[in-house]
Enzyme design. Structure first.
Site, mmCIF file in Angstrom:
data_model
loop_
_atom_site.group_PDB
_atom_site.id
_atom_site.type_symbol
_atom_site.label_atom_id
_atom_site.label_comp_id
_atom_site.label_asym_id
_atom_site.label_seq_id
_atom_site.Cartn_x
_atom_site.Cartn_y
_atom_site.Cartn_z
ATOM 1 C CB SER A 117 -0.803 -0.251 1.141
ATOM 2 O OG SER A 117 -1.631 1.173 1.619
ATOM 3 C CE1 TYR A 145 -6.150 5.375 -2.455
ATOM 4 C CE2 TYR A 145 -4.980 4.238 -0.778
ATOM 5 C CZ TYR A 145 -6.066 4.696 -1.156
ATOM 6 O OH TYR A 145 -6.061 3.316 -0.925
ATOM 7 C CB THR A 171 -6.408 2.977 -5.138
ATOM 8 O OG1 THR A 171 -6.026 1.464 -4.673
ATOM 9 C CG2 THR A 171 -8.378 2.924 -4.466
ATOM 10 C CE LYS A 237 -8.006 -3.375 -3.688
ATOM 11 N NZ LYS A 237 -9.147 -1.979 -3.224
ATOM 12 C CG HIS A 261 -11.888 0.859 -0.640
ATOM 13 N ND1 HIS A 261 -11.218 1.856 -1.416
ATOM 14 C CD2 HIS A 261 -11.488 1.151 0.039
ATOM 15 C CE1 HIS A 261 -10.248 2.251 -1.130
ATOM 16 N NE2 HIS A 261 -9.996 1.318 -0.226
#
Length: 367
Positions: A117, A145, A171, A237, A261
């Site tokens: 992440s 992100y 994402t 995603k 999510h």
């Protein structure tokens, strides 16, 4: 190996992924549990994710030849021993002091893929080193992100490329946080020593309402720009609508991840098991399609593959196991899923996952 995780024991009586949940609840304080395990609003989508897999029915074949059976799959040019990847999850040091390093070691040892992440509590380079040291490991991807500026986004991309990550996972379904009641009730705040170490300290715009802040949120232009400015394949995603899957491929996406999510953003969305077939039909084999959300059993994995997924991502059970037993727990969860998948394939007369479509009962078509 540069990092050696602490050797802990699997809690007594644990035989399934869900068995880990209560152990994790007891191991964590209320705010940490609310953040790591909670969903948005009334958690309808979070519950539906699990129930939708459960409601699909298997129709086994008997007396089938099973010689040479295996769980191997092809994904982005690699042969994987099985279709399990660890989903990207933030702030894993909330669950265990070793955080992402323990998860990386466990995933690598079990030949599972790992998606690190952007909001990891350990730097992306250290995660990559802990994972990449293991021979026979699965794929290593970096979840991204979009940042405030393209320069800031590109800085993360270049770090991921240099560290040996093999794909980017953008994402796209969380331009803002969901309304998570549990976090508000418990007053969740990140404790000292836990932060998104790959990012600069958060800057909160002063005097700006939500929609003013969203004026700079990424659009399809950002996807095209990112695909053109990295040598890594780019997966999206959080795609749940067929038209978005089509547009994503046109913008340069090399893969689609069907995800809501984990029910943590917009509540009352459909379960991913129900969303997956339409995306698979739309994509029509142009790029891989993966799915996450509610995977708790090896039968769930088999059903996902039967519906057309190329691989699955596992989320909350990884954190439950991490909180309960560190790297040993995470490895146990992944091994349980793989063992259960093999058992389900054997009992369904399905020697390889390329033949998984045969195992779904006709009644599933009417659900």
């Amino acid at each position: 190996m540069s990092f050696v995780p602490a050797m802990q024991s699997v809690p007594p009586g644990v035989a399934t992924l869900n068995d880990y949940a209560e152990h994790a609840r007891r191991a964590l304080d209320a705010p940490a549990w609310a953040y790591l395990d909670g969903g948005a609003a009334d958690e309808i989508t979070r519950r539906d994710n699990e129930q939708a897999w459960q409601q699909l029915r298997l129709l086994p074949r008997v007396l089938r030849p099973m010689a040479g059976g295996h769980t191997r799959v092809q994904l982005l040019g690699r042969t994987l021993e099985h279709p399990l990847l660890v989903a990207p999850m933030a702030f894993q040091k909330l669950a265990h002091p070793e955080g992402e390093l323990a998860v990386a070691c466990a995933a690598a040892a079990q030949q599972a893929g790992l998606v690190a992440s952007t909001q990891a509590s350990i730097d992306l380079e250290s995660i990559a080193k802990a994972f990449a040291d293991e021979p026979g490991r699965g794929p290593l991807w970096f979840q991204l992100y979009a940042q405030d500026t393209r320069d800031a986004t590109l800085e993360l991309v270049r770090r991921a490329e240099a560290a040996g990550y093999e794909a980017l996972v953008l994402t796209v379904d969380a331009p803002v946080h969901g309304a998570r009641d549990g976090e508000r009730r418990t007053g969740f705040r990140l404790p000292p020593g836990v932060r998104a170490v790959n990012l600069p300290p958060a800057r909160v715009p002063q005097g700006a309402n939500l929609f003013e802040r969203l004026a700079n949120a990424p659009t399809w232009d950002e996807v095209e720009w990112l695909a053109a400015n990295t040598r890594l394949p780019l997966l999206l995603k959080g795609v749940v609508h067929p038209e978005d899957a089509r547009q994503g491929i046109a913008a340069g996406a090399a893969g689609i991840i069907v995800s809501n999510h984990g029910g943590r953003t917009l509540d009352t969305m459909p379960a991913t098991a129900r969303l997956l077939p339409a995306i698979v039909r739309e994509v029509a084999g142009q790029v891989p399609v993966l799915v996450d959300g509610g995977i708790r059993r090896g039968t769930d994995v088999l059903k996902a593959m039967a519906l057309g997924a190329d691989a699955v991502l596992v989320g909350r059970p990884i954190l439950w196991a991490l909180a309960s037993a560190g790297a040993v727990g995470v490895a146990h969860v992944l091994r349980l899923l793989r063992d259960e998948l093999e058992i389900a394939m054997a009992l369904c007369g399905c020697p390889t996952l390329a033949e998984a479509a045969q195992v779904l009962a006709p009644e599933n078509q009417t659900r």
